[in-house]
Design a protein around this motif. Structure first.
Motif, PDB file in Angstrom:
ATOM      1  N   ALA A 108      -0.646  23.724  69.434  1.00  0.00           N
ATOM      2  CA  ALA A 108      -0.418  25.009  69.500  1.00  0.00           C
ATOM      3  C   ALA A 108       1.648  24.525  69.458  1.00  0.00           C
ATOM      4  CB  ALA A 108      -0.146  24.645  71.331  1.00  0.00           C
ATOM      5  N   LYS A 109       2.041  25.222  69.686  1.00  0.00           N
ATOM      6  CA  LYS A 109       3.787  25.218  70.000  1.00  0.00           C
ATOM      7  C   LYS A 109       3.690  23.924  70.684  1.00  0.00           C
ATOM      8  CE  LYS A 109       6.101  27.953  72.775  1.00  0.00           C
ATOM      9  NZ  LYS A 109       7.064  28.572  73.233  1.00  0.00           N
ATOM     10  N   GLU A 110       2.764  24.079  71.714  1.00  0.00           N
ATOM     11  CA  GLU A 110       3.499  22.479  72.941  1.00  0.00           C
ATOM     12  C   GLU A 110       3.100  21.510  72.111  1.00  0.00           C
ATOM     13  OE1 GLU A 110       2.259  25.128  74.065  1.00  0.00           O
ATOM     14  OE2 GLU A 110       3.944  25.234  75.338  1.00  0.00           O
ATOM     15  N   ASN A 111       2.667  21.158  70.991  1.00  0.00           N
ATOM     16  CA  ASN A 111       1.452  20.099  70.064  1.00  0.00           C
ATOM     17  C   ASN A 111       0.480  19.052  70.586  1.00  0.00           C
ATOM     18  OD1 ASN A 111       3.542  20.335  68.063  1.00  0.00           O
ATOM     19  ND2 ASN A 111       5.069  19.072  68.629  1.00  0.00           N
ATOM     20  N   TYR A 112      -0.141  20.337  70.949  1.00  0.00           N
ATOM     21  CA  TYR A 112      -1.960  19.907  71.495  1.00  0.00           C
ATOM     22  C   TYR A 112      -2.287  21.029  70.984  1.00  0.00           C
ATOM     23  CZ  TYR A 112      -1.934  24.452  74.708  1.00  0.00           C
ATOM     24  OH  TYR A 112      -1.913  25.437  75.454  1.00  0.00           O
ATOM     25  N   PRO A 113      -3.631  20.326  70.608  1.00  0.00           N
ATOM     26  CA  PRO A 113      -4.894  21.297  69.474  1.00  0.00           C
ATOM     27  C   PRO A 113      -5.306  22.553  70.053  1.00  0.00           C
ATOM     28  CG  PRO A 113      -5.442  18.841  70.222  1.00  0.00           C
ATOM     29  CD  PRO A 113      -4.144  19.211  70.913  1.00  0.00           C
TER      30      PRO A 113
ATOM     31  N   ASN B 134      -7.915  39.687  71.721  1.00  0.00           N
ATOM     32  CA  ASN B 134      -9.318  39.497  71.903  1.00  0.00           C
ATOM     33  C   ASN B 134      -8.269  39.021  73.835  1.00  0.00           C
ATOM     34  OD1 ASN B 134     -11.284  38.666  74.632  1.00  0.00           O
ATOM     35  ND2 ASN B 134     -11.910  37.568  72.395  1.00  0.00           N
ATOM     36  N   PRO B 135      -8.728  40.653  74.464  1.00  0.00           N
ATOM     37  CA  PRO B 135      -7.796  40.831  75.677  1.00  0.00           C
ATOM     38  C   PRO B 135      -8.890  39.320  76.782  1.00  0.00           C
ATOM     39  CG  PRO B 135      -9.596  42.567  75.507  1.00  0.00           C
ATOM     40  CD  PRO B 135      -9.703  41.684  74.852  1.00  0.00           C
ATOM     41  N   PHE B 136      -9.376  38.793  76.435  1.00  0.00           N
ATOM     42  CA  PHE B 136      -9.967  37.453  76.985  1.00  0.00           C
ATOM     43  C   PHE B 136      -9.518  36.407  76.895  1.00  0.00           C
ATOM     44  CE2 PHE B 136     -12.565  40.537  79.379  1.00  0.00           C
ATOM     45  CZ  PHE B 136     -13.146  41.617  78.951  1.00  0.00           C
ATOM     46  N   TYR B 137      -9.464  36.505  76.031  1.00  0.00           N
ATOM     47  CA  TYR B 137      -8.068  35.136  75.468  1.00  0.00           C
ATOM     48  C   TYR B 137      -7.290  34.728  76.193  1.00  0.00           C
ATOM     49  CZ  TYR B 137      -5.967  31.694  72.472  1.00  0.00           C
ATOM     50  OH  TYR B 137      -5.477  29.981  71.892  1.00  0.00           O
ATOM     51  N   ASN B 138      -6.669  33.807  76.870  1.00  0.00           N
ATOM     52  CA  ASN B 138      -5.529  33.421  77.454  1.00  0.00           C
ATOM     53  C   ASN B 138      -4.898  32.264  75.766  1.00  0.00           C
ATOM     54  OD1 ASN B 138      -6.334  34.615  79.756  1.00  0.00           O
ATOM     55  ND2 ASN B 138      -6.825  33.117  80.328  1.00  0.00           N
ATOM     56  N   PRO B 139      -3.378  32.938  76.039  1.00  0.00           N
ATOM     57  CA  PRO B 139      -2.319  31.813  74.912  1.00  0.00           C
ATOM     58  C   PRO B 139      -3.019  30.857  75.042  1.00  0.00           C
ATOM     59  CG  PRO B 139      -1.346  34.093  75.114  1.00  0.00           C
ATOM     60  CD  PRO B 139      -2.865  34.220  76.017  1.00  0.00           C
ATOM     61  N   GLY B 140      -2.507  29.817  74.935  1.00  0.00           N
ATOM     62  CA  GLY B 140      -3.018  27.811  74.906  1.00  0.00           C
ATOM     63  C   GLY B 140      -4.348  28.105  75.750  1.00  0.00           C
TER      64      GLY B 140
END
Lengths: 170, 139
Positions: B9-14, B113-119
């Motif tokens: 991710a942008k914050e550098n966690y997998p 996917n509407p049920f996937y929250n980014p992050g």
């Protein structure tokens, strides 16, 4: 539907996701989806009749054929197949092997196993038919998202609301 | 063929990390983690360059004696890191590029996917299948 329909599909997904956040019980989400669909259907039928110029129908199966071949094609770009369930010919099913509304949804989230993701469609069909004086019961009989092989929408024609005269039907 | 594929991710966690099960997983986690520094270096070096497909692909990040690590970054600063076996000389640059493009497309589908929250961690079966196909054979 030649144009890119991603925005439409994503909007519908956001709607369902928001309803899931607002209501804990699947039955409530399904109920509100159906209600919204009903409101859409009562309005959409006018647009449909104006654009499609369908001929007057003389039987329930003609109506179902028009829903499957003209209406679904016009608004969702797919043509479901039609199955008739009983000899008195008032119970039908639309079989969708591809559901564009659920294109990006792989499976229902955990704890939402009774959610009818596309319940809006049931309301739309019910609302539209009611505007042409046909009372129906529309539900999902099978759902790909719940593990069934296809998605099946069951439409049962109940006693006609207005017996007086036939109008142009959807 | 890839031995390890990771989405960071942008914050550098997998968001997603998978390696061939035969190898020590921790080693790959460590490699991916160290490669993030190289990725950040390359991103800052790009500066005001026009971002197009070629710029998204970062190329070989760093080679070790057994493995080569490749990177790819999206405009939303999500990074894809791929570790391939050094002995696999048949893998050419454009093949790696097309693998990253496939990864990017699958990632886009997951996002839709509407049920996937980014992050969130990526838990999509379709994404898993695509990654599996990349680890078994070159696409």
């Amino acid at each position: 539907m030649g144009e890119n329909k991603d925005l439409f599909v994503l909007t519908y997904g956001a709607l369902v996701a928001q309803l899931c956040k607002d209501y804990e019980k699947d039955e409530d989400v399904n109920k509100y989806l159906d209600k919204m669909g009903y409101g859409i259907g009562t309005r959409l039928v006018e647009d449909f009749l104006a654009r499609s110029c369908v001929r007057r129908c003389h039987s329930y199966s003609e109506i179902i054929d028009i829903i499957a071949q003209v209406a679904f094609k016009m608004y969702l770009g797919i043509t479901p197949s039609v199955v008739c369930h009983n000899s008195s010919r008032n119970e039908f099913s639309l079989i969708l092997d591809k559901n564009p509304l659920a294109e990006f949804v792989e499976e229902l989230p955990a704890g939402r196993s009774a959610l009818c993701y596309c319940n809006l469609l049931c309301g739309v069909i019910r609302g539209a038919l009611e505007m042409v004086h046909l009372a129906t019961d529309v539900t999902f009989l099978q759902d790909r998202l719940k593990g069934d092989r296809v998605t099946e929408i069951g439409i049962t024609f109940l006693k006609k609301l207005d017996e007086k005269k036939y109008k142009r039907k959807k | 063929m890839a031995v390890c594929i990771a989405v960071i991710a942008k914050e550098n966690y997998p968001l997603y990390i998978r390696s061939t099960p035969t190898e020590n997983e921790l080693k790959f986690h460590y490699m991916v983690h160290t490669s993030l520094d190289v990725v950040d270096e390359k991103i800052s070096a790009m500066g005001k360059a026009l971002v197009d497909q070629r710029e998204l692909y970062l190329g070989l990040l760093y080679p070790t004696e057994d493995y080569k690590v490749y990177g790819y970054v999206t405009n939303s600063k999500v990074k894809f890191v791929m570790v391939v076996d050094s002995s696999n000389t048949a893998l050419r640059d454009n093949e790696i590029r097309s693998m990253f493009r496939k990864l990017h497309n699958s990632y886009t589908d997951v996002m839709c996917n509407p049920f996937y929250n980014p992050g969130d961690r990526i838990q999509s079966r379709a994404f898993d299948n695509m990654v599996t196909s990349m680890m078994i054979q070159v696409c």
